[in-house]
Write a protein that holds these residues in place. Structure first.
Motif, short mmCIF file in Angstrom:
data_model
loop_
_atom_site.label_atom_id
_atom_site.label_comp_id
_atom_site.label_asym_id
_atom_site.label_seq_id
_atom_site.Cartn_x
_atom_site.Cartn_y
_atom_site.Cartn_z
N ALA A 116 0.86 -1.19 0.00
CA ALA A 116 0.00 0.00 0.00
C ALA A 116 0.90 1.24 0.00
O ALA A 116 1.82 1.35 0.81
CB ALA A 116 -0.90 -0.01 1.23
N VAL A 117 0.62 2.16 -0.91
CA VAL A 117 1.47 3.33 -1.10
C VAL A 117 0.65 4.61 -0.97
O VAL A 117 -0.47 4.70 -1.47
CB VAL A 117 2.14 3.31 -2.50
CG1 VAL A 117 3.06 4.50 -2.68
CG2 VAL A 117 2.91 2.00 -2.69
N ARG B 26 -2.25 10.68 -2.65
CA ARG B 26 -2.80 9.74 -3.64
C ARG B 26 -2.50 8.33 -3.14
O ARG B 26 -1.43 8.05 -2.61
CB ARG B 26 -2.13 9.96 -4.99
CG ARG B 26 -2.71 9.09 -6.11
CD ARG B 26 -1.90 9.17 -7.39
NE ARG B 26 -0.73 8.30 -7.34
CZ ARG B 26 0.52 8.74 -7.46
NH1 ARG B 26 0.77 10.03 -7.57
NH2 ARG B 26 1.53 7.89 -7.44
N LYS B 27 -3.45 7.42 -3.31
CA LYS B 27 -3.28 6.04 -2.82
C LYS B 27 -3.07 5.07 -3.98
O LYS B 27 -3.78 5.13 -4.98
CB LYS B 27 -4.53 5.61 -2.02
CG LYS B 27 -4.83 6.46 -0.79
CD LYS B 27 -3.86 6.17 0.33
CE LYS B 27 -4.26 6.90 1.61
NZ LYS B 27 -3.38 6.57 2.74
N ASP B 28 -2.09 4.19 -3.82
CA ASP B 28 -1.82 3.13 -4.80
C ASP B 28 -1.75 1.79 -4.07
O ASP B 28 -1.44 1.74 -2.87
CB ASP B 28 -0.49 3.37 -5.52
CG ASP B 28 -0.50 4.66 -6.33
OD1 ASP B 28 -1.58 5.02 -6.84
OD2 ASP B 28 0.56 5.29 -6.45
N TYR C 86 10.24 -4.68 -9.11
CA TYR C 86 9.27 -3.66 -9.44
C TYR C 86 9.10 -2.62 -8.33
O TYR C 86 8.86 -1.44 -8.60
CB TYR C 86 7.92 -4.29 -9.80
CG TYR C 86 7.85 -4.69 -11.24
CD1 TYR C 86 7.60 -3.75 -12.23
CD2 TYR C 86 8.06 -6.02 -11.63
CE1 TYR C 86 7.56 -4.11 -13.57
CE2 TYR C 86 8.03 -6.39 -12.96
CZ TYR C 86 7.78 -5.44 -13.93
OH TYR C 86 7.75 -5.78 -15.25
N ASN C 87 9.23 -3.06 -7.09
CA ASN C 87 9.18 -2.08 -5.99
C ASN C 87 10.42 -1.19 -6.00
O ASN C 87 10.33 -0.01 -5.67
CB ASN C 87 9.06 -2.81 -4.65
CG ASN C 87 7.62 -3.08 -4.30
OD1 ASN C 87 6.91 -2.23 -3.77
ND2 ASN C 87 7.15 -4.29 -4.62
N ASN D 46 -1.38 -0.82 -10.83
CA ASN D 46 -2.06 -0.29 -9.65
C ASN D 46 -3.42 -0.96 -9.51
O ASN D 46 -4.31 -0.76 -10.35
CB ASN D 46 -2.21 1.23 -9.78
CG ASN D 46 -2.80 1.86 -8.53
OD1 ASN D 46 -3.10 1.18 -7.55
ND2 ASN D 46 -2.93 3.18 -8.56
N LEU D 47 -3.58 -1.76 -8.49
CA LEU D 47 -4.82 -2.53 -8.31
C LEU D 47 -6.03 -1.64 -8.11
O LEU D 47 -7.16 -2.03 -8.42
CB LEU D 47 -4.67 -3.48 -7.13
CG LEU D 47 -3.56 -4.53 -7.25
CD1 LEU D 47 -3.47 -5.38 -5.98
CD2 LEU D 47 -3.81 -5.44 -8.46
#
Length: 423
Positions: free
Chosen positions: A87-88, A338-340, A358-359, A417-418
């Motif tokens: 969670a970002v 902003r949420k990712d 990827y992270n 991004n889910l």
């Protein structure tokens, strides 16, 4: 646009308290558990407050571990009943490195002026005590000799020389206070998207062998340092540990991770920034020693036992007020982020490697500020024998497809991004 306003004043060094020494930073204490109580029905409740907005990416109904009142809330570990996720939260703004450097320089100037103000107050109090000592009855030959040498007294006019010096110091202090007020007004206008955090460190340093004996250095000394960091373009990342992680903990390792087995640590929370500028504050005691040019022994010989004790107490009081001022610079104004949400996998070496890559790619443009690492062995110990048996054959599934079938050959799922895929 919603704005989260953060402006905190913390007394003394408690804004940077730490359980186990080393380096600490204020925003840890600005997000922590504050209460734990039992209700009348026998249930236990816990509350947490996050002043800075930089805590764990928690969701209503989410299951998570609770670090307790003595640890920051960033130590909590979210649990996800599916495949692991990252969670970002991204605090986008248009701040540049120039904005950050400008704030750092302004704060540096303020702290330097405040430090000098404290030193002037200390010297003023010193002279006031010397004047009181002169007013006492008895022979003052030795005291007058020291006053004459220090303040260049002529024609035996000791009191006049001290009062002139006192007047000069008061004028200098009044002028400095006006400059401090202007500097504080500038600090009240920090741009949105910038955060200032106070840091402190205490470490024991030992002098050994030839050096310690040559210079007669004490064998051990505690070194205290403090300062602040200015941040902009913030991003927080939290791992939501899923069923694949439980499987990873319980099964034997056969790759490079077998070297550590379960004795390694996993990063469960990270704070990064696009821009930063940091500074270490002046050592008040060094500044005072430079200004007074007197040792503790000389101060005692001039003031005598009683007044020297009063002077020492005043020094502590003034130094504490300086620490309060520095701590009060923990401040910032952040916009809502902003949420990712991204996929992450611990089961199967290839998928774990893709997750890491990827992270890492997403860290481009950011540098790490702070992270929390949790011990894998401790997590394993918390599992019951019954749970361990079930986890041996656990499959992580999303959309009714086994992990090994859904993502094999499609590493790009870790870059999607889910949240964009939700209705």
């Amino acid at each position: 646009m919603r704005i989260i306003l953060l402006s905190v004043m913390i007394l003394g060094f408690i804004g940077c308290s730490k359980p186990n020494g080393g380096l600490s930073i204020a925003f840890e204490e600005l997000g922590s558990e504050v209460n734990s109580k039992y209700g009348s029905e026998g249930l236990r409740y816990r509350s947490s407050i996050n002043i800075s907005g930089l805590g764990q990416n928690q969701v209503i109904g989410e299951i998570l571990t609770v670090p307790g009142e003595d640890l920051p809330d960033t130590y909590a570990i979210p649990i996800f009943t599916g495949c692991s996720k990252v969670a970002v939260s991204v605090y986008d703004n248009n701040r540049t490195i120039k904005d950050v450097v400008r704030v750092k320089n302004t704060l540096n100037t303020l702290i330097q002026k405040e430090s000098l103000s404290i030193v002037l107050k200390t010297e003023i109090y010193f002279i006031e005590l010397v004047l009181k000592r002169l007013s006492q009855k008895g022979e003052k030959k030795e005291l007058k000799a020291k006053i004459k040498k220090r303040y260049h007294v002529h024609n035996e006019r000791y009191r006049e020389a001290l009062e002139n010096q006192l007047s000069s110091l008061h004028s200098e202090h009044d002028k400095l206070n006006k400059e401090i007020l202007k500097q504080r007004a500038t600090m009240d206008n920090i741009p949105t998207g910038i955060m200032i955090a106070h840091w402190s460190s205490k470490k024991s340093k030992k002098a050994r062998g030839f050096i310690s004996s040559l210079f007669n250095i004490e064998n051990s000394k505690e070194l205290s340092r403090e300062g602040f960091v200015v941040l902009a373009g913030l991003k927080t990342e939290s791992i939501w540990l899923g069923d694949d992680f439980a499987w990873y903990v319980m099964n034997d390792k056969d790759g490079s991770d077998a070297i550590l087995d379960n004795n390694g640590y996993i990063v469960t929370y990270k704070l990064s920034a696009r821009h930063r500028a940091y500074s270490e504050t002046l050592d008040y005691q060094s500044l005072l020693n430079t200004k007074l040019s007197l040792s503790t022994k000389e101060i005692k010989s001039i003031l005598g036992g009683t007044y020297a004790k009063l002077f020492h107490d005043r020094q502590i009081e003034l130094q504490f007020s300086l620490s309060n001022m520095i701590s009060s610079t923990n401040t910032g104004t952040l916009t809502a982020p902003r949420k990712d949400l991204f996929e992450y996998r611990f089961k199967e070496d290839n998928e774990y490697a893709q997750s890491v890559k990827y992270n890492y790619k997403r860290t481009s443009g950011y540098s790490e500020v702070y992270s929390v690492r949790s011990n894998i062995a401790d997590i394993k110990k918390s599992l019951t024998d019954k749970a361990k048996t079930k986890l041996q054959n656990l499959e992580c599934r999303d959309k009714n497809a086994a992990l090994s079938k859904s993502s094999r050959g499609q590493p790009n799922i870790f870059n999607q991004n889910l949240l964009d895929q939700l209705d």
